[in-house]
Enzyme design. Sequence first.
Site, PDB file in Angstrom:
ATOM      1  N   LYS A 207       0.842  -1.202   0.000  1.00 16.90           N
ATOM      2  CA  LYS A 207       0.000   0.000   0.000  1.00 16.90           C
ATOM      3  C   LYS A 207       0.879   1.253   0.000  1.00 16.90           C
ATOM      4  O   LYS A 207       0.694   2.150  -0.799  1.00 16.90           O
ATOM      5  CB  LYS A 207      -0.926  -0.027   1.217  1.00 16.90           C
ATOM      6  CG  LYS A 207      -1.812   1.180   1.326  1.00 16.90           C
ATOM      7  CD  LYS A 207      -2.787   1.067   2.482  1.00 16.90           C
ATOM      8  CE  LYS A 207      -3.460   2.421   2.705  1.00 16.90           C
ATOM      9  NZ  LYS A 207      -4.433   2.397   3.779  1.00 16.90           N
ATOM     10  N   GLU A 213      10.411  -4.890   4.484  1.00 20.04           N
ATOM     11  CA  GLU A 213      10.442  -6.285   4.046  1.00 20.04           C
ATOM     12  C   GLU A 213      10.175  -6.381   2.548  1.00 20.04           C
ATOM     13  O   GLU A 213      10.901  -7.053   1.801  1.00 20.04           O
ATOM     14  CB  GLU A 213       9.373  -7.112   4.782  1.00 20.04           C
ATOM     15  CG  GLU A 213       9.633  -7.351   6.245  1.00 20.04           C
ATOM     16  CD  GLU A 213       9.098  -6.238   7.152  1.00 20.04           C
ATOM     17  OE1 GLU A 213       8.869  -5.106   6.663  1.00 20.04           O
ATOM     18  OE2 GLU A 213       8.950  -6.497   8.352  1.00 20.04           O
ATOM     19  N   GLY A 269      -4.879  -1.884   4.855  1.00 18.01           N
ATOM     20  CA  GLY A 269      -4.146  -3.055   4.371  1.00 18.01           C
ATOM     21  C   GLY A 269      -4.859  -4.364   4.667  1.00 18.01           C
ATOM     22  O   GLY A 269      -4.987  -5.236   3.806  1.00 18.01           O
ATOM     23  N   ARG A 270      -5.369  -4.500   5.892  1.00 21.40           N
ATOM     24  CA  ARG A 270      -6.003  -5.773   6.277  1.00 21.40           C
ATOM     25  C   ARG A 270      -7.410  -5.911   5.726  1.00 21.40           C
ATOM     26  O   ARG A 270      -8.077  -6.914   5.975  1.00 21.40           O
ATOM     27  CB  ARG A 270      -5.989  -5.899   7.804  1.00 21.40           C
ATOM     28  CG  ARG A 270      -6.612  -4.737   8.543  1.00 21.40           C
ATOM     29  CD  ARG A 270      -6.245  -4.761  10.018  1.00 21.40           C
ATOM     30  NE  ARG A 270      -6.692  -3.600  10.765  1.00 21.40           N
ATOM     31  CZ  ARG A 270      -6.020  -2.462  10.889  1.00 21.40           C
ATOM     32  NH1 ARG A 270      -4.859  -2.315  10.290  1.00 21.40           N
ATOM     33  NH2 ARG A 270      -6.488  -1.464  11.612  1.00 21.40           N
ATOM     34  N   GLU A 355      -4.992  -6.538  14.635  1.00 22.45           N
ATOM     35  CA  GLU A 355      -4.443  -5.230  14.264  1.00 22.45           C
ATOM     36  C   GLU A 355      -5.549  -4.177  14.394  1.00 22.45           C
ATOM     37  O   GLU A 355      -5.280  -3.015  14.683  1.00 22.45           O
ATOM     38  CB  GLU A 355      -3.872  -5.262  12.832  1.00 22.45           C
ATOM     39  CG  GLU A 355      -2.903  -4.136  12.554  1.00 22.45           C
ATOM     40  CD  GLU A 355      -2.069  -4.351  11.298  1.00 22.45           C
ATOM     41  OE1 GLU A 355      -0.888  -4.724  11.396  1.00 22.45           O
ATOM     42  OE2 GLU A 355      -2.608  -4.142  10.196  1.00 22.45           O
ATOM     43  N   HIS A 386      -6.798 -33.134  17.555  1.00 22.58           N
ATOM     44  CA  HIS A 386      -5.747 -34.007  18.086  1.00 22.58           C
ATOM     45  C   HIS A 386      -4.599 -33.195  18.672  1.00 22.58           C
ATOM     46  O   HIS A 386      -3.497 -33.717  18.857  1.00 22.58           O
ATOM     47  CB  HIS A 386      -5.255 -34.944  16.981  1.00 22.58           C
ATOM     48  CG  HIS A 386      -6.365 -35.810  16.475  1.00 22.58           C
ATOM     49  ND1 HIS A 386      -6.685 -37.012  17.054  1.00 22.58           N
ATOM     50  CD2 HIS A 386      -7.285 -35.598  15.502  1.00 22.58           C
ATOM     51  CE1 HIS A 386      -7.737 -37.528  16.429  1.00 22.58           C
ATOM     52  NE2 HIS A 386      -8.122 -36.686  15.478  1.00 22.58           N
ATOM     53  N   LYS A 506       9.331  -0.969  13.945  1.00 26.79           N
ATOM     54  CA  LYS A 506       9.893  -0.800  12.590  1.00 26.79           C
ATOM     55  C   LYS A 506      11.025   0.225  12.620  1.00 26.79           C
ATOM     56  O   LYS A 506      12.088   0.013  12.055  1.00 26.79           O
ATOM     57  CB  LYS A 506       8.822  -0.260  11.633  1.00 26.79           C
ATOM     58  CG  LYS A 506       7.742  -1.218  11.244  1.00 26.79           C
ATOM     59  CD  LYS A 506       6.898  -0.538  10.158  1.00 26.79           C
ATOM     60  CE  LYS A 506       5.569  -1.199   9.966  1.00 26.79           C
ATOM     61  NZ  LYS A 506       4.691  -0.479   9.053  1.00 26.79           N
TER      62      LYS A 506
HETATM   63  O1  LIG Z   1       1.068  -2.783   2.232  1.00 22.23           O
HETATM   64  P1  LIG Z   1       2.181  -2.161   3.024  1.00 22.23           P
HETATM   65  O2  LIG Z   1       2.142  -0.657   2.995  1.00 22.23           O
HETATM   66  O3  LIG Z   1       3.510  -2.690   2.562  1.00 22.23           O
HETATM   67  O4  LIG Z   1       1.984  -2.566   4.527  1.00 22.23           O
HETATM   68  C1  LIG Z   1       2.030  -3.904   4.932  1.00 22.23           C
HETATM   69  C2  LIG Z   1       1.443  -4.099   6.294  1.00 22.23           C
HETATM   70  O5  LIG Z   1       2.167  -3.367   7.261  1.00 22.23           O
HETATM   71  C3  LIG Z   1       1.287  -2.866   8.249  1.00 22.23           C
HETATM   72  O6  LIG Z   1       1.238  -1.488   8.117  1.00 22.23           O
HETATM   73  C4  LIG Z   1       1.720  -3.237   9.644  1.00 22.23           C
HETATM   74  O7  LIG Z   1       3.077  -3.154   9.806  1.00 22.23           O
HETATM   75  C5  LIG Z   1      -0.056  -3.504   7.944  1.00 22.23           C
HETATM   76  O8  LIG Z   1      -1.118  -2.774   8.396  1.00 22.23           O
HETATM   77  C6  LIG Z   1       0.022  -3.631   6.472  1.00 22.23           C
HETATM   78  O9  LIG Z   1      -0.935  -4.533   5.974  1.00 22.23           O
END
Ligand SMILES: O=P(O)(O)OC[C@H]1O[C@](O)(CO)[C@@H](O)[C@@H]1O
Length: 544
Positions: A207, A213, A269-270, A355, A386, A506
């Site tokens: 987003k 990452e 995002g979620r 979240e 189980h 972060k």
């Molecule tokens: O889509 P982006 O901006 O890479 O964010 C990834 C994820 O990181 C977050 O901001 C949490 O660290 C989530 O809310 C989001 O889905």
Amino acid sequence: MSTDPSTTAEWQALQAHADKVRDTHLRDLFAADPQRGERLTGQVADLHVDYSKNRVTDETLSLLIALAERVGLRRQIEAMFAGEHINTSEDRAVLHTALRVPRDFQLTVDGQNVVADVHEVLDRMAAFAERVRSGEWRGHTGKPIRTVVNIGIGGSDLGPVMAYEALKAYRDTDITCRFVSNIDPTDLYDKTHDLDPETTLFVVVSKTFSTLETLTNAKEARRWLLEKLGADESAVAKHFVAVSTSEQRVRDFGIDPANMFGFWDWVGGRYSYDSAVGLSLMLAIGPERFREMLDGFHAVDEHFRATPIERNLPALMGLLNVWYNNFLGAQTHAVLPYSQYLHRFPAYLQQLTMESLGKSVRADGTPVTYQTGEIFWGEPGTNGQHAFYQLLHQGTKLVPADFIGFSEPNHDIDAMHDLFMSNFFAQTAALAFGKTKEEIEAEGTPAEVVPHKVMPGNRPTTSILAPKLTPATLGQLVALYEHITFTEGMIWGIDPFDQWGVELGKVMANQLAPLLTGEKPLDAAPDPSTRRLIELYRSQRGRA
Ligand SMILES: O=P(O)(O)OC[C@H]1O[C@](O)(CO)[C@@H](O)[C@@H]1O
């Protein structure tokens, strides 16, 4: 200042009521009302929801509904659907429901024709997906795409991967998808080392297009591709597309905006895998099935928007969660899909719910004085049976659970599906009604073993049964949980659409990285424990 729900007469009435009914057993509730198993059920689109095995009386439900009315749940629902800025801490509209409206819907928000924008992107996604699926889209060396690697994390990963796994039976092409999320280098290595770069397409989903990452993995993936192909930057256009709200950052990364699919800051995002974030899924199942999934979402949206709270299933399920969390002392909530294809659904729900609801101040910044978000967890049945069901049946913790199952299997072998689903029905009955001391004694069990075999019962569950796991029912399920989450957030008066709590870690990770490599001295560590750990890490990596 927003209303503190715990100071309302409705909350206090629920507290007094909880003291009265806390020990009422489901056996007694069913014995007193033979119609309960039919009465406390409802239907939303294809989902049959049976909430009769919850520890509630009619009075409990009325009191919960009164609390919802008191905090203005109906008004909040309208505000969300109308695009008001209900994400107050970020001053944003919250319009994931607009992602699934039909083309002829009318919705203008902040001067923007939201429906036209959504469908413009959906049409571009569909055209692109058809080109890739038909083999018309070719890689740099002229070969068709066979593997799609989705690079994203959080909402840019969990939704697409959950739905890709869930809809396995509907993938009808030669294209397979892989999902890279973790900055642990093994993830990227594992998902790419055996791939043919000539037939690989990377979909970089972020987003913000600033997530460490995702950008790190995407840069490495680009390096891998160019090195393996022995090609220059011109190859990137045929093997990389981006999904983001930030055209500038996509451009800066080196992806042509012509290969970018956008969405908007009013999609959290979620809450986003039904936007362009679901591009990998669309590549796998095709635009038509993606559309069916969106229609499934929309059917539940309409129910949530238009149905009075007493019959509004997402609202009722959200209120039940509040009941257990705030009045009966539950800390966690299990989600147990009886579908192997839904094996990532609990992980997906963890981000959606935790979240959203893991907050300890209300929307106006005042601290809450009551419990908020419960811990969501789960595994598919029957595997969980189980592993951890022992604790559900005989442990000391109250764990409300949702069971999700389907009458028709996606694939059947002999009568396996009947056996599988008989476990679903058996477990929910055993949890509710248990087995008494008298019943166990009557079986001739030795006296010293009897207490170990007693099944207390009174363990609450909600059963969700749908005809079959399809794109449409998956969309319905996800929308159901989105609105359950919304309901809980509104009762607690918190903002379920921000996630400030993930920021500090972060920032600190970025600050600490140079200490791990030795570029910065250990003195820059924030505390003695962290300093010692990094020192050990450095020495184990052979760094002074
Ligand atoms: O889509 P982006 O901006 O890479 O964010 C990834 C994820 O990181 C977050 O901001 C949490 O660290 C989530 O809310 C989001 O889905």
